[in-house]
Structures are given as C-alpha cells and as structure tokens.
Scaffold this active site. Structure first.
Site, mmCIF file in Angstrom:
data_model
loop_
_atom_site.group_PDB
_atom_site.id
_atom_site.type_symbol
_atom_site.label_atom_id
_atom_site.label_comp_id
_atom_site.label_asym_id
_atom_site.label_seq_id
_atom_site.Cartn_x
_atom_site.Cartn_y
_atom_site.Cartn_z
ATOM 1 N N TYR A 294 35.068 38.443 -77.707
ATOM 2 C CA TYR A 294 33.679 38.742 -77.377
ATOM 3 C C TYR A 294 32.696 39.531 -78.591
ATOM 4 C CZ TYR A 294 29.326 39.060 -74.516
ATOM 5 O OH TYR A 294 28.069 38.780 -74.436
ATOM 6 N N HIS B 164 38.596 30.582 -73.638
ATOM 7 C CA HIS B 164 39.816 30.258 -74.152
ATOM 8 C C HIS B 164 40.190 31.724 -74.341
ATOM 9 C CE1 HIS B 164 36.821 30.408 -77.522
ATOM 10 N NE2 HIS B 164 37.831 31.091 -78.235
ATOM 11 N N HIS C 142 43.233 33.517 -76.723
ATOM 12 C CA HIS C 142 44.102 33.904 -77.955
ATOM 13 C C HIS C 142 45.554 34.282 -77.705
ATOM 14 C CE1 HIS C 142 40.535 33.010 -80.425
ATOM 15 N NE2 HIS C 142 39.941 33.550 -79.318
#
Ligand code: DD3
Length: 330
Positions: free
Chosen positions: A262, A270, A272
């Site tokens: 963010y 999505h 990571h």
C-alpha cells in the site's frame, strides 16, 4: 544455513533431490514450454538509442536506461544475475582465465565464461510513458499519512481519474499473455487467483523467489477495499499459495514473506510471495503489509482498512503527492 531448512523440509517430504537442485528453481525441466520461450528472437534493442541513465547501482548490478526504439520512448533495465551453484563445475572447466595480478598467496583474474553463463536479464517497457520513465528515476520520497477520509476524498478520486491501465493483469487472467508462466490457478470467480512469477524474478534460483498471486475478482483495487467479506479470498490465496510454493520450490511457509503493498503499483488486488532474506524492492515496513496481519486485522475489525490511517511513501513527482499537497495534507 537458510537452504538447510528447505532441504530438511524436502527430505521430510520424501523427495530424493540433491542439494544443488534445491537451490535451483525448478523451471527449465518442468516448464517444458519455457525453454522454447528462450529461443532467439529478433533483437528489438539493436536500434536502441540511449537518452539518459535513469538509475544504476554497482551493488545491485543493474542499470535503468531511458531511450528510443524506432522513435518510440522505451525504458530498458539490464541486470546481472546471481551465479548458480549448479553451474560451477561447467563454469570452472569451460572458461578462460586472464591473470590480473598475483601477490604472495593472492591472485585475481578476469574469468571469461562460455556465452550462456554470461546472460544479462533484460526488461523492456515500450512504448514507455512519462510515468514509466519517472518510476525509475532516483527521487526523494515522503511518508504520507492517509486517513479513511483522505482515501475517500483524495486518493480514490485520483486513482479513478488516472484510470491506470491493468490490461497486462487482464491479459494474464484471460490467458492472453504469460500463459505458460502460470504456476497455479484456482479458477473460482470469488476466491480464485492466478499464481505466477513476477517480472523481477528470472526463476533461475530460489534465492530471490518472487511470485505474485492475482485475484480473479476485478472489483478490489487495494488493501483499502478489503473488508471481512474478503476473508475467504485472502485465506484461500494464503493457504494455496504457500502449499504450491512448498510443493514446487521446496520452500516452507517459514521461508516466505507474504504481503500486500500500500500503495500498490497497480490497482488490482494481488499478493506478493518473496523469499525471506531476499530484500525485494517495496518489502520495507513503510509499504508492505503482511497478509497474515491483514487477515487478523480484518478478523478483529471487519472495517479495519476502511477506517485506519495508513502510511506509505510517495515519490516527489507522484501525482498523488500533489493532490495531498493541494488538500493541505503535506
Ligand atoms: C510493471 C508493475 C508492472 C514496468 C515494469 C513492470 N509480473 C508487470 C507487465 C507484466 C508484470 C509483473 C510496470 C507488468 Cl518492469 C512497468 O509489472 C508483468 N508480468 N510484475 C509479471 N509476471
């Protein structure tokens, strides 16, 4: 040491692989099609004209260049890749050595490896927009403070007005691009997702493993849109993502950093998945939110990410920064 854990997990799982294989990402053999992809292509860079070096790092062994390919703006990223343990035998036997200096028990050489050990990972963005060019320029950044209200009145309208393209994401979800790179797909429209290697990872070694899980749902822009309604989706991505990575890369959950950004680079939800110990860009505390924390926060407060003040860095030239300034928030 880190790899011993992966090895132990591997042994526990009853696999018979040898340790150099553990370090290597399993792609070349299993991904049949991937090799075909590495077939020679037309050299789109032969006519590349450099305009400027945006950024370079001797430590990271990369360089970001702005230039033109046949009149179109382009950004080219060149990066030397890590040396793989499973190539050493061949590297030592098939290279030529040039002596640079010798002094007592110390000597240095220039080793010239066979061409295929001498590859440079190359990323091309073309046609590149002003935003792409700016993205890679060295820039001062500022820590922003965004309340839930700031998001509604400043950030959200900015995102909507910009209409950032996520066409490349839709291409992946619709199997129009990177199809053969997909590691796993859960096709469920509500909780499903596609797991594949991020651009940044060349898949040659697990040390810098970087996968992204992209949701099939297209109505979730970022962390800010998440409520307890999305818990089944988040839990599904977390559980399945970890399982698949253990199966395929022999990395247990205890070796993974699973997080959201963010602000994100693209406004389509999505997650990571990176290897712990690999300092992926954007994995610092000012931008990364561990998925495990996100899930817990939503469990204790369904509106957590709608109401909390969130902090994130913005670069000096980011349009969003100007919006915060205009609103008197910086
Ligand atoms: C991007 C964030 C975006 C430049 C660059 C990367 N992983 C991607 C297109 C396809 C991808 C990614 C934007 C863009 Cl270098 C501007 O990333 C992508 N495919 N991160 C994968 N697998």
């Amino acid at each position: 040491m880190a790899d011993n854990t992966a090895k132990r997990e591997l042994d526990a799982a009853g696999s018979d692989e040898l340790s150099p294989e553990v370090k290597r990402a399993k792609t070349e053999d299993e991904n049949g099609g991937e090799n075909g992809k590495e077939a020679e292509c037309e050299n789109v860079l032969s006519g590349f004209k450099t305009s400027s070096v945006l950024r370079d790092s001797a430590r990271e062994k990369n360089i970001f260049i702005h230039g033109k390919v046949a009149d179109q703006d382009a950004v080219v990223i060149l990066e030397k890749t890590p040396i793989r343990e499973d190539t050493l035998t061949e590297l030592f036997t098939h290279s030529t050595l040039k002596l640079v200096m010798k002094n007592d028990i110390y000597s240095t050489y220039q080793l010239q490896p066979p061409p295929r050990f001498n590859e440079i990972k190359t990323t091309v963005v073309c046609p590149a927009t002003e935003k792409h060019v700016k993205k890679y320029q060295c820039q001062e950044s500022y820590l922003m403070e965004e309340t839930g209200d700031d998001y509604q009145s400043i950030t959200l309208p900015y995102i909507q007005k910009q209409g950032f393209s996520v066409q490349w994401v839709y291409n992946i979800l619709e199997k129009k691009a990177e199809t053969e790179r997909i590691v796993y797909e859960d096709p469920d429209p509500e909780v499903g997702f596609v797991l594949l290697p991020d651009f940044k990872w060349d898949q040659k070694q697990v040390d810098d493993l970087y996968l992204i899980a992209i949701t099939h749902r297209r109505d979730i822009k970022s962390l800010r849109d998440l409520t307890s309604e999305h818990l089944p989706l988040l839990q599904n991505m977390f559980q399945k993502g970890k399982e698949i990575i253990l199966q395929r890369y022999n990395l247990p959950a205890s070796k993974l950093r699973v997080y959201l950004h963010y602000q994100p680079s693209y406004y389509h939800l999505h997650v990571h998945f990176t290897k712990l110990g690999y300092e992926a860009p954007g994995c610092g505390v000012e931008r990364a939110h561990l998925l495990a924390d996100v899930i817990q926060n939503l469990q204790s407060d369904p509106q957590y990410y709608k109401t909390r003040t969130l902090y994130f860095p913005l670069r000096a030239d980011d349009g969003l920064l100007s919006m915060f300034k205009e609103a008197g928030k910086l």
